[in-house]
Design a protein around this motif. Structure first.
Motif, PDB file in Angstrom:
ATOM      1  N   GLY A 172     -53.261 -77.273 -24.814  1.00 12.63           N
ATOM      2  CA  GLY A 172     -54.647 -77.622 -24.511  1.00 12.63           C
ATOM      3  C   GLY A 172     -55.634 -76.646 -25.110  1.00 12.63           C
ATOM      4  O   GLY A 172     -56.645 -77.038 -25.692  1.00 12.63           O
ATOM      5  N   CYS A 173     -55.345 -75.366 -25.002  1.00 16.88           N
ATOM      6  CA  CYS A 173     -56.233 -74.351 -25.576  1.00 16.88           C
ATOM      7  C   CYS A 173     -56.264 -74.469 -27.099  1.00 16.88           C
ATOM      8  O   CYS A 173     -57.325 -74.406 -27.710  1.00 16.88           O
ATOM      9  CB  CYS A 173     -55.784 -72.957 -25.147  1.00 16.88           C
ATOM     10  SG  CYS A 173     -56.854 -71.637 -25.767  1.00 16.88           S
ATOM     11  N   PHE A 174     -55.084 -74.665 -27.707  1.00 19.85           N
ATOM     12  CA  PHE A 174     -55.001 -74.796 -29.164  1.00 19.85           C
ATOM     13  C   PHE A 174     -55.807 -76.010 -29.651  1.00 19.85           C
ATOM     14  O   PHE A 174     -56.413 -75.974 -30.722  1.00 19.85           O
ATOM     15  CB  PHE A 174     -53.539 -74.921 -29.601  1.00 19.85           C
ATOM     16  CG  PHE A 174     -53.363 -75.018 -31.084  1.00 19.85           C
ATOM     17  CD1 PHE A 174     -53.475 -73.888 -31.890  1.00 19.85           C
ATOM     18  CD2 PHE A 174     -53.082 -76.233 -31.684  1.00 19.85           C
ATOM     19  CE1 PHE A 174     -53.323 -73.978 -33.256  1.00 19.85           C
ATOM     20  CE2 PHE A 174     -52.927 -76.333 -33.048  1.00 19.85           C
ATOM     21  CZ  PHE A 174     -53.047 -75.201 -33.842  1.00 19.85           C
ATOM     22  N   ALA A 175     -55.826 -77.074 -28.819  1.00 24.46           N
ATOM     23  CA  ALA A 175     -56.570 -78.283 -29.184  1.00 24.46           C
ATOM     24  C   ALA A 175     -58.073 -78.132 -28.921  1.00 24.46           C
ATOM     25  O   ALA A 175     -58.837 -79.037 -29.213  1.00 24.46           O
ATOM     26  CB  ALA A 175     -56.023 -79.480 -28.408  1.00 24.46           C
ATOM     27  N   GLY A 176     -58.483 -77.002 -28.333  1.00 23.69           N
ATOM     28  CA  GLY A 176     -59.903 -76.767 -28.125  1.00 23.69           C
ATOM     29  C   GLY A 176     -60.397 -77.043 -26.719  1.00 23.69           C
ATOM     30  O   GLY A 176     -61.599 -76.978 -26.463  1.00 23.69           O
ATOM     31  N   ASP A 177     -59.504 -77.366 -25.796  1.00 19.39           N
ATOM     32  CA  ASP A 177     -59.907 -77.625 -24.417  1.00 19.39           C
ATOM     33  C   ASP A 177     -60.160 -76.285 -23.724  1.00 19.39           C
ATOM     34  O   ASP A 177     -59.232 -75.565 -23.364  1.00 19.39           O
ATOM     35  CB  ASP A 177     -58.811 -78.410 -23.698  1.00 19.39           C
ATOM     36  CG  ASP A 177     -59.200 -78.800 -22.275  1.00 19.39           C
ATOM     37  OD1 ASP A 177     -60.228 -78.313 -21.775  1.00 19.39           O
ATOM     38  OD2 ASP A 177     -58.458 -79.600 -21.672  1.00 19.39           O
ATOM     39  N   GLN A 178     -61.424 -75.954 -23.523  1.00 18.51           N
ATOM     40  CA  GLN A 178     -61.798 -74.668 -22.942  1.00 18.51           C
ATOM     41  C   GLN A 178     -61.397 -74.521 -21.478  1.00 18.51           C
ATOM     42  O   GLN A 178     -61.475 -73.432 -20.915  1.00 18.51           O
ATOM     43  CB  GLN A 178     -63.300 -74.438 -23.110  1.00 18.51           C
ATOM     44  CG  GLN A 178     -63.720 -74.305 -24.564  1.00 18.51           C
ATOM     45  CD  GLN A 178     -62.949 -73.190 -25.280  1.00 18.51           C
ATOM     46  OE1 GLN A 178     -62.910 -72.053 -24.830  1.00 18.51           O
ATOM     47  NE2 GLN A 178     -62.314 -73.535 -26.399  1.00 18.51           N
ATOM     48  N   PRO A 216     -59.896 -84.821 -24.231  1.00 18.37           N
ATOM     49  CA  PRO A 216     -59.292 -86.152 -24.193  1.00 18.37           C
ATOM     50  C   PRO A 216     -58.278 -86.248 -23.055  1.00 18.37           C
ATOM     51  O   PRO A 216     -57.783 -85.240 -22.560  1.00 18.37           O
ATOM     52  CB  PRO A 216     -58.596 -86.268 -25.553  1.00 18.37           C
ATOM     53  CG  PRO A 216     -58.380 -84.870 -25.994  1.00 18.37           C
ATOM     54  CD  PRO A 216     -59.501 -84.058 -25.401  1.00 18.37           C
ATOM     55  N   ARG A 217     -57.988 -87.462 -22.635  1.00 19.95           N
ATOM     56  CA  ARG A 217     -57.005 -87.689 -21.568  1.00 19.95           C
ATOM     57  C   ARG A 217     -55.631 -87.230 -22.060  1.00 19.95           C
ATOM     58  O   ARG A 217     -55.226 -87.515 -23.167  1.00 19.95           O
ATOM     59  CB  ARG A 217     -56.974 -89.163 -21.187  1.00 19.95           C
ATOM     60  CG  ARG A 217     -56.016 -89.469 -20.051  1.00 19.95           C
ATOM     61  CD  ARG A 217     -56.240 -90.839 -19.457  1.00 19.95           C
ATOM     62  NE  ARG A 217     -57.480 -90.931 -18.702  1.00 19.95           N
ATOM     63  CZ  ARG A 217     -57.656 -90.470 -17.470  1.00 19.95           C
ATOM     64  NH1 ARG A 217     -56.680 -89.868 -16.855  1.00 19.95           N
ATOM     65  NH2 ARG A 217     -58.808 -90.602 -16.865  1.00 19.95           N
ATOM     66  N   ASP A 218     -54.912 -86.504 -21.209  1.00 18.19           N
ATOM     67  CA  ASP A 218     -53.573 -86.002 -21.515  1.00 18.19           C
ATOM     68  C   ASP A 218     -52.566 -86.860 -20.757  1.00 18.19           C
ATOM     69  O   ASP A 218     -52.608 -86.946 -19.540  1.00 18.19           O
ATOM     70  CB  ASP A 218     -53.459 -84.530 -21.091  1.00 18.19           C
ATOM     71  CG  ASP A 218     -52.177 -83.875 -21.555  1.00 18.19           C
ATOM     72  OD1 ASP A 218     -51.394 -84.534 -22.274  1.00 18.19           O
ATOM     73  OD2 ASP A 218     -51.958 -82.717 -21.209  1.00 18.19           O
ATOM     74  N   TYR A 219     -51.669 -87.511 -21.508  1.00 18.93           N
ATOM     75  CA  TYR A 219     -50.685 -88.412 -20.914  1.00 18.93           C
ATOM     76  C   TYR A 219     -49.364 -87.680 -20.729  1.00 18.93           C
ATOM     77  O   TYR A 219     -48.594 -87.522 -21.662  1.00 18.93           O
ATOM     78  CB  TYR A 219     -50.497 -89.643 -21.794  1.00 18.93           C
ATOM     79  CG  TYR A 219     -51.719 -90.518 -21.810  1.00 18.93           C
ATOM     80  CD1 TYR A 219     -51.890 -91.510 -20.861  1.00 18.93           C
ATOM     81  CD2 TYR A 219     -52.715 -90.330 -22.761  1.00 18.93           C
ATOM     82  CE1 TYR A 219     -53.013 -92.305 -20.858  1.00 18.93           C
ATOM     83  CE2 TYR A 219     -53.853 -91.122 -22.758  1.00 18.93           C
ATOM     84  CZ  TYR A 219     -54.000 -92.108 -21.818  1.00 18.93           C
ATOM     85  OH  TYR A 219     -55.115 -92.891 -21.808  1.00 18.93           O
ATOM     86  N   PHE A 220     -49.093 -87.230 -19.495  1.00 22.93           N
ATOM     87  CA  PHE A 220     -47.847 -86.532 -19.200  1.00 22.93           C
ATOM     88  C   PHE A 220     -46.651 -87.457 -19.359  1.00 22.93           C
ATOM     89  O   PHE A 220     -45.552 -87.006 -19.610  1.00 22.93           O
ATOM     90  CB  PHE A 220     -47.856 -85.974 -17.780  1.00 22.93           C
ATOM     91  CG  PHE A 220     -48.878 -84.906 -17.564  1.00 22.93           C
ATOM     92  CD1 PHE A 220     -48.924 -83.793 -18.378  1.00 22.93           C
ATOM     93  CD2 PHE A 220     -49.793 -85.015 -16.536  1.00 22.93           C
ATOM     94  CE1 PHE A 220     -49.867 -82.800 -18.171  1.00 22.93           C
ATOM     95  CE2 PHE A 220     -50.735 -84.027 -16.323  1.00 22.93           C
ATOM     96  CZ  PHE A 220     -50.774 -82.919 -17.138  1.00 22.93           C
ATOM     97  N   ASP A 221     -46.859 -88.770 -19.174  1.00 23.42           N
ATOM     98  CA  ASP A 221     -45.733 -89.687 -19.229  1.00 23.42           C
ATOM     99  C   ASP A 221     -45.131 -89.784 -20.630  1.00 23.42           C
ATOM    100  O   ASP A 221     -44.051 -90.314 -20.802  1.00 23.42           O
ATOM    101  CB  ASP A 221     -46.111 -91.075 -18.704  1.00 23.42           C
ATOM    102  CG  ASP A 221     -47.399 -91.620 -19.283  1.00 23.42           C
ATOM    103  OD1 ASP A 221     -48.126 -90.870 -19.954  1.00 23.42           O
ATOM    104  OD2 ASP A 221     -47.692 -92.802 -19.039  1.00 23.42           O
ATOM    105  N   ARG A 222     -45.796 -89.256 -21.636  1.00 24.03           N
ATOM    106  CA  ARG A 222     -45.207 -89.240 -22.981  1.00 24.03           C
ATOM    107  C   ARG A 222     -44.115 -88.183 -23.097  1.00 24.03           C
ATOM    108  O   ARG A 222     -43.287 -88.247 -23.981  1.00 24.03           O
ATOM    109  CB  ARG A 222     -46.281 -88.981 -24.023  1.00 24.03           C
ATOM    110  CG  ARG A 222     -47.258 -90.119 -24.123  1.00 24.03           C
ATOM    111  CD  ARG A 222     -48.277 -89.861 -25.194  1.00 24.03           C
ATOM    112  NE  ARG A 222     -49.192 -90.980 -25.252  1.00 24.03           N
ATOM    113  CZ  ARG A 222     -50.402 -90.907 -25.756  1.00 24.03           C
ATOM    114  NH1 ARG A 222     -50.847 -89.775 -26.240  1.00 24.03           N
ATOM    115  NH2 ARG A 222     -51.176 -91.951 -25.786  1.00 24.03           N
TER     116      ARG A 222
END
Length: 169
Positions: A46-52, A125-131
């Protein structure tokens, strides 16, 4: 936390097959201002993707920028959704393998199908744990009893899941 929860269930116990039952429940849980504890990889990704939301929990060496520690703590999320179906099938009956002994045999099957397991953090963006988790899980067991003795065997099946360090949505 505040949730909107919808569930619908059925139970079937036919009179023509004593000891048999089938139940199924569909559920959808929409949780607002959810508290959750993300795993270490979720935090780094998440951090790498830019989610602060996640970056304060990734502690880096100031000189090399190498990760020194990842703090997995409970954090607030904007929204979490969990939707799926749980089902159970059961059959139990008395048996007579050994003449005159008090015997019984039972079989159970549990199934969980997850349609969505996702979380939405602010400004991300929404994070889909089910993946990353199996969306279908099946457990079955067989129990035989004679007097005070019980024998039990269980099996579990999980369908495939995707583990990809480079996953993006």
């Amino acid at each position: 936390e505040e949730a909107d929860t919808v569930t619908v269930g059925i139970v079937y116990q036919p009179s023509w097959l004593e000891g048999f039952s089938l139940s199924a429940d569909w559920y959808e849980i929409d949780l607002h201002d959810a508290l959750f504890q993300p795993g270490f990889q979720v935090i780094v990704d998440g951090c790498f993707a830019g989610d602060q939301t996640y970056c304060p929990y990734v502690v880096r060496d100031p000189a090399t920028r190498q990760i020194l520690r990842i703090d997995s703590v409970f954090i607030n999320a904007s929204n979490q959704i969990l939707e799926g179906v749980d089902a159970e099938m059961r059959y139990a009956r008395d048996v007579d393998f050994f003449d005159g002994a008090n015997e019984n045999l039972s079989w159970r099957l549990f199934m969980t199908q997850v349609y969505e397991n996702s979380i939405q953090n602010p400004n991300a963006p929404r994070d889909y744990f089910d993946r990353e988790q199996p969306d279908l899980r099946i457990t079955t067991n067989l129990t035989y009893g004679i007097g005070p003795f019980r024998a039990f065997i269980q099996g579990r099946w999980l369908n495939g899941s995707l583990l990809n360090r480079l996953w993006t949505t």
